[in-house]
Design a protein around this motif. Structure first.
Motif, PDB file in Angstrom:
ATOM      1  N   SER A  59     -19.760  51.202 -26.119  1.00 23.52           N
ATOM      2  CA  SER A  59     -18.389  51.474 -25.087  1.00 23.52           C
ATOM      3  C   SER A  59     -18.239  49.906 -24.121  1.00 23.52           C
ATOM      4  CB  SER A  59     -18.551  52.458 -24.096  1.00 23.52           C
ATOM      5  OG  SER A  59     -18.656  53.663 -24.928  1.00 23.52           O
ATOM      6  N   PHE A  71     -20.844  56.615 -12.503  1.00 27.59           N
ATOM      7  CA  PHE A  71     -19.962  56.399 -13.725  1.00 27.59           C
ATOM      8  C   PHE A  71     -20.778  56.280 -15.050  1.00 27.59           C
ATOM      9  CE2 PHE A  71     -17.261  55.742 -10.007  1.00 27.59           C
ATOM     10  CZ  PHE A  71     -15.824  56.464 -10.480  1.00 27.59           C
ATOM     11  N   ALA A  74     -17.722  54.182 -20.590  1.00 29.66           N
ATOM     12  CA  ALA A  74     -16.444  54.793 -20.697  1.00 29.66           C
ATOM     13  C   ALA A  74     -15.738  53.766 -21.725  1.00 29.66           C
ATOM     14  CB  ALA A  74     -15.731  55.068 -19.566  1.00 29.66           C
ATOM     15  N   VAL A  79     -10.546  56.340 -15.569  1.00 27.73           N
ATOM     16  CA  VAL A  79     -11.767  57.162 -15.574  1.00 27.73           C
ATOM     17  C   VAL A  79     -11.727  57.857 -14.156  1.00 27.73           C
ATOM     18  CG1 VAL A  79     -14.208  57.730 -15.407  1.00 27.73           C
ATOM     19  CG2 VAL A  79     -13.201  55.905 -16.946  1.00 27.73           C
ATOM     20  N   ASN A  80     -11.492  59.166 -14.138  1.00 25.93           N
ATOM     21  CA  ASN A  80     -11.494  59.792 -12.924  1.00 25.93           C
ATOM     22  C   ASN A  80     -12.919  60.597 -12.699  1.00 25.93           C
ATOM     23  OD1 ASN A  80      -8.832  59.680 -12.492  1.00 25.93           O
ATOM     24  ND2 ASN A  80      -8.294  61.061 -14.148  1.00 25.93           N
ATOM     25  N   LYS A  81     -13.360  60.684 -11.260  1.00 23.44           N
ATOM     26  CA  LYS A  81     -14.719  61.346 -10.977  1.00 23.44           C
ATOM     27  C   LYS A  81     -14.551  61.976  -9.669  1.00 23.44           C
ATOM     28  CE  LYS A  81     -19.200  61.274 -11.793  1.00 23.44           C
ATOM     29  NZ  LYS A  81     -19.899  61.573 -13.041  1.00 23.44           N
ATOM     30  N   LYS A 102     -10.882  56.884  -8.975  1.00 23.39           N
ATOM     31  CA  LYS A 102     -10.382  56.410 -10.060  1.00 23.39           C
ATOM     32  C   LYS A 102     -11.050  55.187 -10.385  1.00 23.39           C
ATOM     33  CE  LYS A 102      -6.038  56.752  -8.914  1.00 23.39           C
ATOM     34  NZ  LYS A 102      -4.659  56.563  -9.194  1.00 23.39           N
ATOM     35  N   CYS A 105     -11.156  51.102 -16.580  1.00 23.71           N
ATOM     36  CA  CYS A 105     -11.818  50.382 -17.875  1.00 23.71           C
ATOM     37  C   CYS A 105     -10.865  49.675 -18.797  1.00 23.71           C
ATOM     38  CB  CYS A 105     -12.736  51.570 -18.552  1.00 23.71           C
ATOM     39  SG  CYS A 105     -13.902  50.830 -19.992  1.00 23.71           S
ATOM     40  N   TRP A 110     -15.440  46.931 -16.752  1.00 23.55           N
ATOM     41  CA  TRP A 110     -14.763  47.661 -15.396  1.00 23.55           C
ATOM     42  C   TRP A 110     -13.772  46.424 -14.942  1.00 23.55           C
ATOM     43  CZ3 TRP A 110     -15.089  52.498 -15.645  1.00 23.55           C
ATOM     44  CH2 TRP A 110     -16.102  53.075 -16.044  1.00 23.55           C
TER      45      TRP A 110
END
Length: 437
Positions: A59, A71, A74, A79-81, A102, A105, A110
């Motif tokens: 990734s 995180f 990804a 990417v939501n957390k 949010k 990526c 990142w």
């Protein structure tokens, strides 16, 4: 110096957070926030970062801990957390599962904005539309109730024919209880909750004043509401059950002691017990992490609601049996009984059974807040503004007041006419001049 001695030396040189003496002091719940955050970081290292380094992962974005959230690795995209609890003040605060942070990526890893540091967008955690909607609904509902309750309380204590009537004494006490809760709600919202509230700092410090304030509002006054609703149900049941029962001479002191005193004793015990076992949190607005502590408040309230529901069913049965005297009017009498039962629902507080379980839904919570806030308005409409006896007393008082005003006006007019007549009848003094020739 070996490793054990070094660890002992480091521990002796570190002051725990709860023992730091700073000016201004750290927020009261700061230690809890740090512990929760460190626990989350430890969990991230053991379960995410270590596993990432021990597996082949192609990734573009590696697993990372951004200081607040963990995180996993990804692919390209957003990417939501879920927002962690501790950013709101500790693990005892319930996070909204619809709020997310949010992190972008890209193909090269990142997203690195200005400063070449990893960036996470936490503005989604600050969105508070549901809380804002609940707050607005609560302020509107309780404001309307206070506006209707205040004249109703004054009216039931002003008119002499109903001032000492046992039934209206109960009505007045229930209205006072609802009025006090509404006033406390509006004060807490104004001074503690809204943005730039003057006493909002006390909430984060868990100050003794706000703990007492919210204990009175959320525990004591809430239980007095249930107590007086139970008193209404018990008294009505006594009247309907015993036809020969006379209550003209009752002062209702027993009801006052029970409905104002017992919740006060329970609240004091709750305050002491929670202070000894769970003195954390933001002014005890949220429930205690020890469930048995909160059951000191929940159990009496649920018991009162259960008894009220049972008495409501019994009262409806008694009403049906008493008013069913003519078979030809049976349908009309049943309609009257149903209408009477519906009017008793807010007085007995039975509608709160519909919202006793907190569903994490904005619309449900707004409806719950509105129903609770408007209960005082509904009760005042039923026991005061639509009450035939109160309306007759008001009509009689208004007629008496108008008669007195008319009589006073007539007296003033007669006195004015008499004064005018005296001036006319009074002969004027004519001065004569003697002319000497």
């Amino acid at each position: 110096m070996d490793f054990g001695d070094l660890r002992f030396w480091l521990r002796s040189r570190i002051t725990p957070l709860n023992q730091l003496v700073l000016d201004p002091p750290l927020p009261y719940h700061f230690e809890l926030i740090v512990k929760d955050c460190c626990s989350a970081a430890r969990y991230c290292c053991r379960n995410t970062l270590v596993k990432y380094h021990h597996r082949r992962d192609e990734s573009p974005c590696p697993a990372t801990w951004d200081g607040w959230n963990c995180f996993d690795s990804a692919d390209e995209g957003m990417v939501n957390k879920q927002c962690p609890n501790y950013i709101y003040g500790g693990s005892n605060i319930k996070a909204d599962y619809d709020r997310h942070s949010k992190k972008q990526c890209n193909a090269g890893g990142w997203e690195l904005p200005d400063g070449l540091k990893e960036h996470t967008d936490y503005t989604g955690c600050m969105q508070n539309d549901d809380a804002q909607a609940k707050l607005i609904a609560g302020v509107i509902a309780y404001s309307l109730s206070v506006v209707f309750l205040l004249p109703a309380v004054v009216a039931l204590g002003f008119f002499r024919p109903i001032r000492k009537s046992p039934m209206f004494i109960l009505h007045r006490q229930l209205l006072i209880s609802c009025l006090l809760y509404g006033v406390f709600y509006l004060c807490s919202t104004t001074f503690f909750v809204v943005s730039f509230a003057p006493l909002s700092g006390q909430v984060f410090e868990n100050h003794i004043f706000c703990r007492v304030f919210f204990s009175v509002q959320l525990r004591y006054l809430r239980m007095t509401n249930f107590s007086w609703m139970l008193a209404e149900a018990v008294y009505l049941f006594r009247l309907l059950q015993t036809a020969q029962h006379s209550t003209d001479g009752e002062t209702m002191n027993d009801y006052k002691i029970a409905c104002w005193g017992v919740p006060g004793v329970i609240t004091m015990i709750y305050f002491i017990v929670r202070g000894m076992n769970d003195d954390t949190g933001m002014c005890w607005i949220e429930n205690s992490s020890n469930a048995w502590v909160e059951w000191m408040i929940f159990a009496p309230s649920l018991l009162a609601m259960g008894v009220n529901l049972l008495l409501l069913a019994v009262v409806v049965i008694i009403l049906v049996n008493k008013i069913r005297c003519d078979p030809h009017l049976e349908r009309i009498q049943y309609t009257k009984a149903v209408r009477g039962a519906v009017m008793l629902i807010p007085v007995f507080g039975v509608q709160q059974l519909l919202t006793i379980y907190r569903i994490p839904n904005t619309y449900y919570q707004v409806a719950d807040q509105s129903l609770n806030g408007l209960q005082g308005l509904f009760v005042s409409l039923i026991v005061c503004y639509s009450n035939k006896t109160v309306r007759e007393c008001f009509t009689k008082w208004r007629s008496t007041y108008q008669e007195k005003a008319t009589l006073h006006t007539e007296c003033r007019q007669r006195m004015s006419i008499q004064e005018s007549g005296r001036l006319i009848l009074k002969s004027p003094q004519v001065t004569t001049e003697h002319v000497q020739l």
